[in-house]
Design a protein around this motif. Structure first.
Motif, PDB file in Angstrom:
ATOM      1  N   LEU B  27      39.709  58.301  48.793  1.00  0.00           N
ATOM      2  CA  LEU B  27      38.788  57.393  49.478  1.00  0.00           C
ATOM      3  C   LEU B  27      38.120  56.504  48.441  1.00  0.00           C
ATOM      4  O   LEU B  27      37.407  56.999  47.564  1.00  0.00           O
ATOM      5  N   ALA B  28      38.369  55.189  48.531  1.00  0.00           N
ATOM      6  CA  ALA B  28      37.614  54.243  47.694  1.00  0.00           C
ATOM      7  C   ALA B  28      36.495  53.710  48.583  1.00  0.00           C
ATOM      8  O   ALA B  28      35.645  54.486  49.017  1.00  0.00           O
ATOM      9  N   ALA B  29      36.488  52.409  48.932  1.00  0.00           N
ATOM     10  CA  ALA B  29      35.446  51.941  49.850  1.00  0.00           C
ATOM     11  C   ALA B  29      35.723  52.431  51.270  1.00  0.00           C
ATOM     12  O   ALA B  29      34.810  52.649  52.060  1.00  0.00           O
ATOM     13  N   GLY B  30      37.001  52.541  51.609  1.00  0.00           N
ATOM     14  CA  GLY B  30      37.357  52.935  52.970  1.00  0.00           C
ATOM     15  C   GLY B  30      37.454  51.772  53.942  1.00  0.00           C
ATOM     16  O   GLY B  30      37.628  51.992  55.144  1.00  0.00           O
ATOM     17  N   THR B  31      37.356  50.537  53.457  1.00  0.00           N
ATOM     18  CA  THR B  31      37.357  49.409  54.402  1.00  0.00           C
ATOM     19  C   THR B  31      38.678  49.305  55.159  1.00  0.00           C
ATOM     20  O   THR B  31      38.711  48.803  56.274  1.00  0.00           O
ATOM     21  N   ILE B  34      39.290  53.927  56.532  1.00  0.00           N
ATOM     22  CA  ILE B  34      38.454  54.433  57.633  1.00  0.00           C
ATOM     23  C   ILE B  34      38.844  53.733  58.937  1.00  0.00           C
ATOM     24  O   ILE B  34      38.903  54.352  60.001  1.00  0.00           O
ATOM     25  N   ASP B  49      37.001  61.744  47.439  1.00  0.00           N
ATOM     26  CA  ASP B  49      36.114  60.592  47.292  1.00  0.00           C
ATOM     27  C   ASP B  49      36.034  60.146  45.827  1.00  0.00           C
ATOM     28  O   ASP B  49      35.621  60.915  44.958  1.00  0.00           O
ATOM     29  N   ASN B  51      34.126  57.675  44.793  1.00  0.00           N
ATOM     30  CA  ASN B  51      32.916  56.873  44.578  1.00  0.00           C
ATOM     31  C   ASN B  51      31.880  57.517  43.667  1.00  0.00           C
ATOM     32  O   ASN B  51      30.894  56.875  43.317  1.00  0.00           O
ATOM     33  N   ARG B  74      34.323  46.416  42.456  1.00  0.00           N
ATOM     34  CA  ARG B  74      34.305  45.810  43.800  1.00  0.00           C
ATOM     35  C   ARG B  74      34.801  44.369  43.732  1.00  0.00           C
ATOM     36  O   ARG B  74      34.534  43.656  42.756  1.00  0.00           O
ATOM     37  N   LEU B 103      32.924  42.697  53.410  1.00  0.00           N
ATOM     38  CA  LEU B 103      34.069  43.515  52.985  1.00  0.00           C
ATOM     39  C   LEU B 103      34.305  43.365  51.487  1.00  0.00           C
ATOM     40  O   LEU B 103      34.632  44.332  50.806  1.00  0.00           O
ATOM     41  N   ASN B 105      32.098  42.923  49.235  1.00  0.00           N
ATOM     42  CA  ASN B 105      31.074  43.696  48.520  1.00  0.00           C
ATOM     43  C   ASN B 105      31.448  45.165  48.420  1.00  0.00           C
ATOM     44  O   ASN B 105      30.985  45.873  47.536  1.00  0.00           O
TER      45      ASN B 105
END
Lengths: 165, 351
Positions: B27-31, B34, B49, B51, B74, B103, B105
Motif C-alpha cells: 500500500l502506497a497512497a492507495g489512490t 483502494i 503499508d 507509508n 509524492r 490525487l 498530493n
C-alpha cells in the motif's frame, strides 16, 4: 485485530480504536467522529466532495485508509472558521454566490484553501480553474467558484510572486 | 471491500518479509489500489503499508550526476521541486497534467508506475477480462474500445497503460530500482511493463513480493531540458486520462538536432518509446517535415484494435506537436493548462 490510532483533527487530539482496517478517513470523520461536513459523493476519488487537508495538503479522504495515516494532522470544513469569524474562502463563496445546492461546497472550499496555500495559481482565473478541476459541481457554479477563489486569494494577500512581479 | 490483514513494517526487510505471504499487496497512497478494492477488482489478503517506512521519500542527486527519486515521493512534491522541474521540465509537465491536485498530493512515484489500466472492462468484475481473470476472454474487443491500444496489443488484451509520468521517464531512460528477498536489481523503465501477448495478467517484470524502492534518472538525462515538452490530448482538458500523449526532448546545436527523444502515451500497455523516430531525427533540421517523418515512423506498426483507428493519426499529430513545441524551447513557466494542445485563454489557438 484492533488498533489504536491518533490524529490531530481541527487542532484537537483524537484517539480512535479501529477494529477494522478498511475504514477510510472519510468514513472515520463522518461515521465515527460526527464530522459530517466532509461529504461523500462518488467515494472513488473522482468528485472531490470529500476533500480535506491532510498534513496541510488537500487530498481525497475517500481513498485514504485511516489506519495508514496514524499520527496525521487533519483539517476539515468544521475547523476552518475562527469562532464566528468565517475563513476568507468561506466568506468569498457567500459573497460570490459560489454554490447552489451546496453539497460539493465543503470540498470546494477545502480544495481552494489548499490551492491558495500551494501559491501557484495566483489571480489567474485559468490557473484557478485548472487547480480546482478535482472538484466537480453538478449545479455548475464554476463561474462563481472561480471568482470566489480569486477574491479570497486577493483578500489573503497570497497572490504569489508571479503576480506580484 | 474484502477483509484484509494490515501490516506496518518499519524497514524494507520487514516489508519484504511481510509481503512474502501469498495474496499480499503493498500500500502506497492507495489512490488506485483502494479504489480497485472498493469495486472488487483487487482483493488482497494482506496490505503491507509503505507509508511508515523511513528513507523512501527522498529526491537525491547522485555522485555520478544522476537523480534518484524514492518510491514514496509524492507526485506533487516532485512536480513542485524547482530543481527537478528545471532539469526535467517534461516530467514535471506530465505530472501536472495527470489526475487532480488532490490525487497528485497523495499519489506516489512507485504507485504511478504500478497503476492499473483504466479499461472499463478490467474495472468491471462482471465483464470478461483476461488481464483480471486469465482465460475469461476480453469484452473490450467487441465493446466500447475507442480509447484502447493501437500498438503492441494482442488478441488477449487491448488495454493501455494510463500513466503520464512514465512517458517522459521512458524517453529519458529512467531505471527502476527493485528489492526482493533475493536482493536488489534494476530494470530500465522501458522494459518494466510487459506487452500483453498471451499473458496479459503479467503486467510488469516484478516477481510476487518484489518492491519498487526508487526510480533513477541517469547522468546527462537533463541535456534535453532546454527543448522538452509533454503534450496530452484528453476528452476534457483537465482531470482525464490521455487519449494519446507524447513526450519529446531535443538536443539542438547550431540549428540541427544532435539527439532526439520521443515516447508516446495512451497507445499501448506500456509507455511507448519511438526509437526509429529518434534515429531519423538525429542530424535533421528541426522542421515540420522532419517531425512528420518521425511521427510516421513512430506509428508505423500501429493498427486499430477496435473503433480506434482515429487514434493513430491523432498520435502522429500529437507527436508532431510535442516535437514542434520542444523545438521552440521549454517555456520558463508552465502554461496554465499543462500539456494541453488547446488554448488556455479565450481566442488563442494553443499555447
Amino acid at each position: 485485530m484492533s488498533m489504536s490510532v491518533t490524529f490531530t483533527i481541527n487542532r484537537a487530539a483524537r484517539t480512535v480504536e479501529l477494529d477494522d482496517p478498511r475504514v477510510t478517513l472519510l468514513d472515520l470523520l463522518r461515521e465515527r467522529l460526527d464530522l459530517a461536513g466532509t461529504k461523500k459523493g462518488c467515494d472513488r476519488g473522482q468528485c472531490g466532495a470529500c476533500t480535506i487537508l491532510l498534513n496541510g495538503r488537500r487530498v481525497n479522504a475517500c481513498l485514504a485508509l485511516a489506519i495508514s495515516h496514524d499520527g496525521a494532522e487533519i483539517l476539515t470544513i468544521e475547523g476552518l472558521a475562527e469562532g464566528d469569524a468565517l475563513h476568507p474562502v468561506q466568506a468569498a463563496f457567500i459573497e460570490h454566490d459560489a454554490l447552489q445546492c451546496g453539497f460539493c461546497t465543503p470540498g470546494q472550499i477545502m480544495s481552494a484553501v489548499g490551492l491558495i496555500g500551494e501559491g501557484e495559481a495566483g489571480l489567474d482565473p485559468e490557473r484557478v480553474r485548472e487547480g480546482m478541476s478535482g472538484n466537480l459541481c453538478r449545479c455548475g457554479a464554476y463561474r462563481g467558484i472561480t471568482e470566489a477563489v480569486v477574491a479570497a486569494t486577493q483578500a489573503m494577500g497570497a497572490a504569489g510572486q508571479e503576480d506580484a512581479a | 471491500m474484502n477483509r484484509f490483514d494490515y501490516v506496518r513494517p518499519r524497514t524494507i526487510a520487514e516489508a519484504l518479509s511481510a509481503a512474502a505471504q501469498p495474496g499480499s499487496a503493498y500500500l502506497a497512497a492507495g489512490t488506485n489500489l483502494i479504489d480497485l478494492m472498493k469495486i472488487g477488482v483487487a482483493r488482497p489478503a494482506r496490505l503491507v503499508d509503505l507509508n511508515h517506512l523511513p528513507g523512501l521519500d527522498a529526491i537525491e542527486g547522485l555522485p555520478d550526476g544522476g537523480l534518484r527519486l524514492g518510491a514514496q515521493v509524492r507526485n506533487a512534491t516532485l512536480a513542485r521541486d524547482a530543481g527537478f522541474a528545471r532539469r526535467f521540465p517534461a516530467v514535471a509537465e506530465a505530472l501536472l497534467a495527470g489526475a487532480s491536485a488532490q490525487l497528485r498530493n497523495a499519489a506516489t512515484v512507485g504507485g504511478n508506475i504500478l497503476q492499473r489500466t483504466r479499461c472499463a472492462y478490467f474495472q468491471d468484475p462482471d465483464s470478461a477480462c483476461n488481464r483480471r481473470e486469465p482465460g475469461s476472454g476480453c469484452d473490450a474487443r467487441d465493446g466500447e474500445n475507442r480509447l484502447h491500444a493501437v500498438l503492441g496489443w494482442s488478441d488477449a488484451c487491448i488495454a493501455t497503460h494510463p500513466s503520464d509520468f512514465c512517458v517522459p521517464l521512458v524517453a529519458l531512460d529512467a531505471v527502476v530500482e527493485i528489492e526482493g528477498s533475493d536482493g536488489a536489481r534494476e530494470v530500465p523503465l522501458r522494459n518494466f511493463h510487459l506487452l500483453p501477448g498471451t499473458t496479459p495478467e503479467r503486467e510488469s517484470v516484478l516477481a510476487p513480493g518484489e518492491l519498487v524502492v526508487a526510480l533513477r534518472l541517469p547522468p546527462g538525462a537533463d541535456r534535453f531540458a532546454a527543448h522538452a515538452r509533454y503534450v496530452k490530448l484528453r476528452e476534457r482538458t483537465s482531470y482525464a486520462f490521455a487519449l494519446v500523449s507524447a513526450a519529446a526532448g531535443l538536443h539542438v546545436e547550431e540549428g540541427r538536432i544532435v539527439e532526439a527523444r520521443l515516447a508516446l502515451g495512451g497507445v499501448a500497455a506500456r509507455p511507448w518509446r519511438a526509437e526509429a523516430a529518434e534515429i531519423a531525427l538525429a542530424g535533421a533540421i528541426p522542421d515540420a517535415a522532419a517531425f512528420r517523418r518521425a511521427a510516421e515512423l513512430a506509428l508505423a506498426e500501429a493498427r486499430p484494435s477496435g473503433e480506434n483507428g482515429f487514434k493513430i493519426e491523432l498520435a502522429r499529430r500529437i507527436a508532431v506537436r510535442a516535437l514542434s513545441l520542444a523545438a521552440s524551447g521549454t517555456p520558463t513557466r508552465l502554461p496554465a493548462l499543462p500539456a494541453s494542445p488547446f488554448a488556455s485563454s479565450a481566442g488563442g489557438l494553443h499555447d
